[in-house]
Design a protein around this motif. Structure first.
Motif: not given
Length: 422
Positions: A270-292
Motif C-alpha cells: 500500500a502506498k502511504l505518505a510515510e512510505g510503502p506498507a507491506d500488505i502481502t499477508r491478510f486473511n483471505p476468507t474475505v474473498a472465499d470462492a469469489a477470489g482467494n
C-alpha cells in the motif's frame, strides 16, 4: 476487511473489479520508484528475443513499473502446450531488493471464479444439480427470493444479488482509512461464507433475477456453498481434487484462513505518505470462492489450456461454459465464470482479477491453444491510469501478435475488462 471506494460508482474497486489498482479518492501519496530488475527466459528458438508472436513482451512488462505505480510484473505465454516466453520485471521484495522470479506465486483474485464454475459444471454433468435449479432447492432459506434465482444466474452474474464487497464496511475511502486497515484488526478478520452472503442479501438487489447484469462476488460465495452442500466437502477440496491434482498444478492453492503466500512470491504494498506498507499477508476468507486463489503464470496457463481444450468438461457443459450474456460493454460478454472479450483481434476467453496490491490477467484463444497469464503488483492507493493500458497491451500484443496496440484496440480492451468484471 476495508477495500477501496472511488468517485465513479461503476469504477468502484472491489474484489475482481479494479480492486488491485484503484486510486484513493483525494488521498495524499508519495511517488515511489522501486529498484528495477529484468529477467527473461525464452524457451528455445520460439522465444528468441523475447518476442512471442513477433512481440517484444519484455518491453510490456517494463511498462508496468516504469512510472512507479507498480513494484513488479511477470508473465508467461504458451502456445500448443509449450511455453514460448516468460519474463519478469521489478522487485519482489522492497525490503531486500530481491528481483522478481517469473515462476513466483501470486494471489489471483477473481480468476478463482473460473475454477469454481468448472467444478459446478462437473457436478451438473454428474447429475447432482441442474443449471436452471433454483438456489432455494439446494440452499433453502439462505437467499431472499431464492426460488426465482437459478444456479446459472449465480455463475453468469444475472442474479441481481448485491455484491457484498460494495458494502461500506469493505471499503477504504481515503489514505487514513487505508492506513487503518493496514494497521488494524479487520485485515486479519475471519469470515464464514454465511456471513458474507448475509451482508450481500441485507441490501436490495440490483434488479429482478435475469433482468440485467451486474458483477457480484456474492454469487460465487454461494457457488462455493453449493459445492459443499452437494459434495459434503469444501469448495477448495473439490477444486483441488478435480482440477489441481489431475492437471499437476503444483503451485496452485486455495487457502482457508492462512494469511501468507508460501514459496517464492512477490510482495504487495500500500502506498502511504510515510512510505510503502507491506500488505502481502491478510486473511483471505474475505474473498472465499469469489477470489482467494494463489497460483503461478505457468499453472494458470495450463488450467486455461485444459479448460478450453475440453479436458475438464464434457461437450454439453463446455457449451454452457461459453454461453454468454452481455455485460453492458459492447466488447465483452460473460459466460459461466469466464469472460469473452475482444481486444481487437477477435474474441478471447478468460478472466482477470485483483486484490489489494495484486492484479492478474488470464486470457487465451477459444480452442485452448494459446494463452497469456500475467501478474502485477500495483500499489494499493496509487493512481492506476497507466496500468490499465499496460494490461491491455500485453493481451493485445501477445495474443493478437500485433507489433503495437492501436488506440482503438486499447480502448476496446479496457472496455472489455471493465465490462467483464474488473
Amino acid at each position: 476487511m476495508t477495500l477501496v471506494r472511488t468517485h465513479a460508482p461503476r469504477r468502484r474497486a472491489r474484489l475482481g473489479i479494479r480492486l488491485a489498482s484503484a486510486a484513493l479518492a483525494g488521498a495524499t501519496v508519495v511517488a515511489l520508484a522501486p529498484a528495477t530488475a529484468m529477467a527473461a527466459e525464452p524457451a528455445g528458438a520460439a522465444g528468441a528475443e523475447a518476442r512471442p508472436g513477433g512481440v517484444d513482451a519484455r518491453a510490456e512488462l517494463e511498462a508496468f513499473i516504469a512510472d512507479g505505480s507498480s513494484t513488479a510484473a511477470f508473465a508467461e505465454v504458451r502456445q500448443n502446450g509449450r511455453r514460448v516466453w516468460r519474463g519478469a520485471a521489478g522487485t519482489s521484495d522492497l525490503a531486500t531488493g530481491q528481483p522478481v522470479r517469473p515462476d513466483g506465486r501470486f494471489r489471483i483474485g477473481s480468476v478463482t471464479k473460473s475454477f469454481v464454475s468448472t467444478v459446478v459444471l462437473q457436478l451438473v454433468a454428474e447429475g447432482r444439480l441442474r443449471l436452471d435449479d433454483p438456489v432455494e432447492r439446494h440452499l433453502p432459506g439462505l437467499v431472499p427470493n431464492g426460488g426465482a434465482i437459478s444456479v446459472r444466474q449465480l455463475l453468469n452474474h444475472t442474479s441481481g444479488l448485491f455484491d457484498y464487497l460494495e458494502d461500506p464496511r469493505f471499503f477504504y475511502r481515503d489514505e487514513a482509512s487505508l492506513r487503518d486497515w493496514v494497521r488494524g484488526s479487520s485485515r486479519w478478520q475471519d469470515y464464514r461464507p454465511e456471513q458474507l452472503v448475509a451482508v450481500g442479501v441485507a441490501h436490495p438487489p440490483y434488479f429482478a433475477p435475469g433482468q440485467g447484469w451486474h458483477y457480484s462476488n456474492t454469487n460465487y460465495v454461494l457457488a462455493g456453498m453449493l459445492i459443499r452442500k452437494l459434495t459434503g466437502k469444501s469448495w477448495q477440496s473439490e477444486v483441488e481434487r478435480r482440477i489441481v491434482k489431475p492437471l499437476h498444478l503444483d503451485d496452485t492453492v486455495f487457502p482457508r484462513s492462512e494469511t501468507g503466500v508460501r514459496g517464492p512470491h512477490t510482495h504487495a504494498y500500500a502506498k502511504l505518505a510515510e512510505g510503502p506498507a507491506d500488505i502481502t499477508r491478510f486473511n483471505p476468507t474475505v474473498a472465499d470462492a469469489a477470489g482467494n486463489g494463489i497460483s503461478t503464470p505457468a499453472d494458470l496457463n495450463r488450467f486455461h489450456a485444459a479448460l478450453f481444450g475440453g479436458r475438464l468438461l464434457r461437450p454439453a457443459e463446455q457449451a454452457e461454459l461459453k454461453r454468454t450474456v452481455p455485460t453492458g460493454s459492447g466488447h465483452s460478454f460473460y459466460g459461466l465464470g469466464v469472460a469473452q472479450a475482444d481486444f481487437g483481434c477477435g474474441p478471447l476467453w478468460g478472466h482477470d482479477g485483483g486484490l489489494p496490491g495484486w492484479g492478474t490477467l488470464l486470457f487465451g484463444t477459444a480452442d485452448g491453444k494459446r494463452q497469456v497469464a500475467l501478474s502485477y503488483n500495483p500499489y494499493a492507493g496509487a493512481d492506476p491510469s497507466g496500468l490499465d493500458a499496460a494490461v491491455v497491451n500485453v493481451a493485445v500484443k501477445t495474443l493478437c501478435g500485433g507489433a503495437a496496440a492501436a488506440p482503438a484496440d486499447v480502448a476496446a480492451g479496457l472496455s472489455a475488462l471493465r465490462g467483464a468484471g474488473r
